[in-house]
Design an enzyme around this catalytic site. Structure first.
Site, PDB file in Angstrom:
ATOM      1  N   HIS A 170       0.713  -1.286   0.191  1.00  0.00           N
ATOM      2  CA  HIS A 170       0.018  -0.004   0.006  1.00  0.00           C
ATOM      3  C   HIS A 170       0.859   1.144  -0.045  1.00  0.00           C
ATOM      4  O   HIS A 170       0.385   2.165  -0.423  1.00  0.00           O
ATOM      5  CB  HIS A 170      -1.030   0.025   1.011  1.00  0.00           C
ATOM      6  CG  HIS A 170      -1.871  -1.087   0.996  1.00  0.00           C
ATOM      7  ND1 HIS A 170      -2.795  -1.577   1.913  1.00  0.00           N
ATOM      8  CD2 HIS A 170      -2.199  -1.828   0.190  1.00  0.00           C
ATOM      9  CE1 HIS A 170      -3.539  -2.376   1.904  1.00  0.00           C
ATOM     10  NE2 HIS A 170      -3.274  -2.874   0.652  1.00  0.00           N
TER      11      HIS A 170
ATOM     12  N   PHE B   2      -0.912  -8.336   5.074  1.00  0.00           N
ATOM     13  CA  PHE B   2       0.356  -7.905   4.856  1.00  0.00           C
ATOM     14  C   PHE B   2       0.292  -6.218   3.917  1.00  0.00           C
ATOM     15  O   PHE B   2       1.366  -6.012   3.587  1.00  0.00           O
ATOM     16  CB  PHE B   2       1.416  -8.619   3.902  1.00  0.00           C
ATOM     17  CG  PHE B   2       1.147 -10.251   4.450  1.00  0.00           C
ATOM     18  CD1 PHE B   2       1.071 -10.294   6.007  1.00  0.00           C
ATOM     19  CD2 PHE B   2       0.880 -11.104   3.666  1.00  0.00           C
ATOM     20  CE1 PHE B   2       0.811 -11.575   6.373  1.00  0.00           C
ATOM     21  CE2 PHE B   2       0.577 -12.351   4.009  1.00  0.00           C
ATOM     22  CZ  PHE B   2       0.729 -12.610   5.617  1.00  0.00           C
ATOM     23  N   CYS B   3      -0.756  -5.244   4.201  1.00  0.00           N
ATOM     24  CA  CYS B   3      -0.588  -4.294   3.646  1.00  0.00           C
ATOM     25  C   CYS B   3      -0.532  -4.539   2.060  1.00  0.00           C
ATOM     26  O   CYS B   3       0.107  -3.460   1.818  1.00  0.00           O
ATOM     27  CB  CYS B   3       0.252  -3.345   4.351  1.00  0.00           C
ATOM     28  SG  CYS B   3       0.159  -2.875   6.004  1.00  0.00           S
ATOM     29  N   ALA B   4      -0.884  -5.370   1.708  1.00  0.00           N
ATOM     30  CA  ALA B   4      -0.944  -5.564   0.147  1.00  0.00           C
ATOM     31  C   ALA B   4      -2.328  -6.374  -0.290  1.00  0.00           C
ATOM     32  O   ALA B   4      -2.223  -7.555  -0.869  1.00  0.00           O
ATOM     33  CB  ALA B   4       0.266  -6.245  -0.291  1.00  0.00           C
TER      34      ALA B   4
ATOM     35  N   CYS C  34      -5.976  -3.559   7.835  1.00  0.00           N
ATOM     36  CA  CYS C  34      -4.456  -3.894   7.669  1.00  0.00           C
ATOM     37  C   CYS C  34      -3.963  -4.356   8.843  1.00  0.00           C
ATOM     38  O   CYS C  34      -4.006  -3.710  10.014  1.00  0.00           O
ATOM     39  CB  CYS C  34      -3.717  -2.630   7.275  1.00  0.00           C
ATOM     40  SG  CYS C  34      -1.784  -3.012   7.124  1.00  0.00           S
TER      41      CYS C  34
END
Ligand SMILES: Cc1ncc(COP(=O)(O)O)c(C=O)c1O
Length: 459
Positions: free
Chosen positions: A124, A371-373, A391
């Site tokens: 992100h 995982f912020c993705a 997140c």
């Protein structure tokens, strides 16, 4: 005649001897396998910071001896980072808070009308700053091979209108650990007149990075992922757009002069160079810690560090491949080159439950989640329409529930073989025997409640 690469011993890190309690009350040495989120401090970094701490003083602000010394140390740290990254002569090193801050700084500094390209697989921090800064973004679909990534960028840039363009790409995925074809993407971007920023948050701790050889225009990374968790990060690269941009923050240190005008307004002349985007009192300890980590990794030698990490990655992937219930997530193929970062799901297990059991029953710290993705993990899980989750927030976790998130194991220069072996043994045992405890979701955390009386550990 080929010469075998020397494999170094794990580097000394803080916390290697920390004992943590298991659900049983017994204590074991903590196995830190979440380096991708934040790595432990190198002992060397800690020692350097401790040696400097008594001499701490303000940077760029004081006439006293310690202020002068601290200013010199701060500027020397900039030069050490420039050397570590193999920057070009006139590139700048700007100290920031971390990668997220670096990329937001760059987003705010891009010329008006810049069109940004990013693969939807980005973290992100490299996916979101551009639209947030009001820029046009072309999101590229998740490629399934490195060649497909290069071809997709080529096609997107060929179709893009005239004007300034930027590609933001990560060097190593924080989800799969896979290496991206940075040099090829940079070559493609430059052929179309676009510039490139490399998100090296997961690359720089594991691999030698040469900005000159990769031919990227900027690079960003975080101190806390490179064994220097003292609140600093780096944005380095071309000076022209940074010097032409409005300062990232307005305040002391970024100004050459500030004068009252006769009409009552205030006229400001801003610095050029790194100071332009470093308003406020600089984080000298953070910058010095990063420089110390750069020196320590360089002295250990990336050839030896990479050889050791490859050995651990091979052991890990071979061990997981023997457990049929484990599915390793990958964009480019499970045997593609990666750093020490690997995500997986376990058939029949909720990932939060599995990760909680690794911690509570074996003293192993991994991460579960998206995982912020989020777009990447959903693509890899084949679950693009699943309900979003926070997140970092684990999902409700009952044994056997379908997992909407994954488990990530990550490691680096301080990881001993024993941590990987303990992790593999724990995964095998959990998959074969099940958890030895019951778990309950308490305030978003999956916690052990009651031991299951099966005598499996005794038997
Ligand atoms: C690939 C990647 N980029 C950017 C970031 C953001 O780094 P930070 O949280 O240090 O700003 C991370 C953090 O996990 C990352 O893995």
């Amino acid at each position: 005649m080929s010469v075998a690469t020397e494999i170094c011993a794990p580097l000394a890190v803080l916390g290697h001897d920390v004992q943590v309690p298991l659900a049983s009350g017994e204590k074991v040495g903590y196995a830190a396998l979440d380096y991708a989120a934040s790595s432990p401090a190198l002992q060397r970094v800690w020692d350097d910071v401790a040696a400097y701490a008594p001499y701490y003083g303000s940077v760029h602000r004081g006439a006293g001896y310690l202020s002068q010394l601290s200013t010199d140390l701060f500027e020397q740290s900039r030069r050490t980072v420039a050397e570590f990254l193999d920057l070009r002569e006139d590139d700048q090193v700007v100290f920031t808070r971390a990668t997220t801050d670096s990329l937001n700084l760059l987003a705010a500094a891009l010329p008006a009308g810049t069109r940004v390209f990013a693969f939807e697989t980005e973290h992100h921090a490299s996916l979101l700053p551009w639209a947030h800064a009001g820029l046009e973004v072309g999101y590229l679909r998740a490629p399934r091979s490195r060649a497909e990534a290069v071809a997709a960028l080529d096609a997107a840039l060929a179709a893009a209108p005239e004007g300034p363009k930027l590609l933001c790409v990560t060097g190593a995925s924080n989800v799969t650990g896979e290496l991206w074809p940075v040099a090829e993407l940079a070559e493609t971007a430059h052929r179309h007149g676009a510039r490139v920023v490399l998100d090296a948050a997961q690359l720089a701790p594991h691999h030698r990075v040469s900005v000159r050889e990769l031919d990227v225009d900027w690079i960003a990374f975080s101190g806390h992922k490179i064994y220097a968790p003292f609140g600093a990060g780096v944005l380095a690269g071309r000076a022209d757009w940074l010097d032409a941009a409005e300062p990232y923050l307005a305040g002391g240190g970024a100004t050459r002069t500030v004068a009252r005008e006769t009409d009552g307004s205030v006229a400001v002349e801003w610095h050029t160079g790194p100071a332009r985007h470093e308003a406020g009192s600089p984080n000298v300890i953070g910058a010095y810690a990063i420089a110390s980590a750069c020196r320590a990794l360089t002295e250990a030698g990336f050839d030896a560090l990479e050889a050791r990490e490859r050995q651990l990655v091979d052991r890990l992937t071979a061990g997981l491949a023997e457990i049929p219930q484990v599915k390793v997530l990958s964009l480019f193929g499970t045997d593609s080159a990666r750093v020490g970062v690997l995500s997986f799901v376990v058939q029949g297990w909720n990932s939060s439950h599995f990760s909680a059991a690794l911690s509570a029953e074996y003293g192993i710290g991994v991460r579960d989640g998206l995982f912020c993705a989020h777009p990447l993990v959903r693509t890899l899980l084949g679950d693009e329409d699943a309900a979003p989750s926070e997140c970092g927030a684990p999902e409700p976790s009952l044994p056997g529930e379908r997992s909407l998130n994954a488990i990530r194991v990550s490691f680096g220069a301080g990881t001993p073989d024993e941590h990987i072996e303990r992790f593999l043994a724990a995964v095998r045992e959990l998959v074969t025997d099940g958890a030895a405890w019951n778990y309950r979701n308490e305030g978003g955390r999956c916690v052990a409640t009651v031991q299951i009386d099966r005598g499996r550990r005794e038997g």
